[in-house]
Design an enzyme around this catalytic site. Structure first.
Site, PDB file in Angstrom:
ATOM      1  N   PRO A 126      20.371  -3.191  16.968  1.00 28.06           N
ATOM      2  CA  PRO A 126      21.743  -3.108  17.904  1.00 28.06           C
ATOM      3  C   PRO A 126      22.163  -2.430  18.391  1.00 28.06           C
ATOM      4  O   PRO A 126      21.650  -1.350  18.329  1.00 28.06           O
ATOM      5  CB  PRO A 126      22.543  -2.389  15.585  1.00 28.06           C
ATOM      6  CG  PRO A 126      20.976  -2.704  14.991  1.00 28.06           C
ATOM      7  CD  PRO A 126      19.932  -2.849  15.671  1.00 28.06           C
ATOM      8  N   GLU A 127      22.975  -2.903  19.453  1.00 28.34           N
ATOM      9  CA  GLU A 127      23.065  -2.219  20.503  1.00 28.34           C
ATOM     10  C   GLU A 127      24.903  -2.516  20.420  1.00 28.34           C
ATOM     11  O   GLU A 127      25.504  -3.175  19.246  1.00 28.34           O
ATOM     12  CB  GLU A 127      22.475  -2.684  21.993  1.00 28.34           C
ATOM     13  CG  GLU A 127      21.308  -2.362  21.776  1.00 28.34           C
ATOM     14  CD  GLU A 127      19.907  -2.717  23.139  1.00 28.34           C
ATOM     15  OE1 GLU A 127      21.110  -3.242  23.711  1.00 28.34           O
ATOM     16  OE2 GLU A 127      19.675  -3.449  22.898  1.00 28.34           O
TER      17      GLU A 127
END
Length: 279
Positions: A2-3
């Site tokens: 997750p960014e």
DNA sequence: ACACCCTCCTGGAGGC
DNA sequence: TGCCTCCAGGAGGGTG
């Protein structure tokens, strides 16, 4: 992993469900997931508070609580926030169990449950009085109006470091991770080993536009799912279909046809086109 | 200032 | 088939 776009997708989902909910019960199964305070205090002090607002800062999910506390979540590599509507069937298992990777459960007065799941246990939850204690060191938000090409130029100029590890530095720019840095550098035709201070104004402008394009497109596609990432409902994103370099080693560059290469830069797998990304 | 190493973890991949 | 080793990677820490 997750960014920014994946966290943004999760936050938007939480905003429509979580605001107004009151915490009824908290269960921590893996204490080290709680960065602060100690897990037993976390369980006690979260109970009874109401969720007032859900926002994102960098890769953090930020939940404002009443009476005044903040619950912050960092998903790191494989963390997931999962939402379950109230279970109405009598005798149904609750909270959803049998999943060894679910480490924290938060049940609300409405009966809905938010759980934190993380295969690798790198993710962290923080319950704090002042969110700035955790978020204070973060750099600019790449999608904020205040983040201009001039601002990016000023961030890069003082550093002789290689551009890729610098862009991964959260105190410089908050929210970029390994995937989107590679994608943005390809989009801007800049080599990942390029020294930051050697970028021209034109290149800084190109990189600025590339970062925004790559992040915005990924948000529009509800995130990139290479392996683990999913939204609140457990649904994968679609942005993996739009990646130009990540995991495309040996395949043709969409711009020039040259084979995409993989190298290790700053200890991270790095994908780039050796022809159109000049050093 | 910057490069490099280690730690935290575990599923998946590769070697034999 | 099975066992074993290695590896990825965000962030924080330490070292050279």
């Amino acid at each position: 992993m997750p960014e920014l776009p994946e966290v943004e997708t999760v936050v938007r989902g939480l905003q429509t469900r979580l605001v107004g909910e009151v915490v009824a019960e908290v269960c921590v199964r893996w204490p080290r997931i709680i960065a602060t305070p100690a897990a037993d205090r976390f369980e006690r002090e979260l109970c009874g508070r109401q969720i007032i607002q859900v926002t994102r800062r960098g890769k953090f999910v930020v939940m404002a609580l009443e009476p005044s506390k903040s619950l912050l979540v960092h998903l790191r590599m494989t963390g997931q926030l999962l939402w379950a509507e109230p279970i109405t069937t009598a005798g149904a298992p609750e909270p959803p169990d049998g999943d060894v990777h679910r480490h924290v459960f938060i049940r609300f007065a409405s009966g809905a449950t938010l759980s934190f799941r993380d295969q690798r246990k790198f993710g962290r939850l923080y319950l704090v009085d002042d969110p700035q204690d955790v978020l204070g060191g973060l750099g600019d938000e790449p999608l904020a109006a205040s983040f201009t090409p001039q601002v990016l130029g000023a961030l890069l100029r003082p550093h002789r470091r290689r551009i890729k590890p610098l862009l991964l530095e959260q105190r410089i720019l908050a929210g970029l991770g390994n995937i989107y840095v590679d994608e943005a550098l390809w989009e801007a035709s800049i080599h990942p080993l390029r020294q930051a201070h050697t970028l021209s104004d034109v290149e800084a402008e190109r990189l600025h536009a590339a970062i925004r394009l790559v992040l915005q497109r990924a948000i529009d596609n509800r995130g990139t799912t290479l392996r683990d990432y999913c939204d609140l409902q457990g649904q994968p994103g679609r942005n993996q279909e739009y990646l130009a370099v990540r995991n495309r080693e040996g395949e043709a560059c969409y711009r020039c046809g040259q084979a995409i290469e993989r190298a290790v830069v700053g200890g991270r797998g790095t994908y780039y086109c050796p022809r159109c990304q000049s050093v």
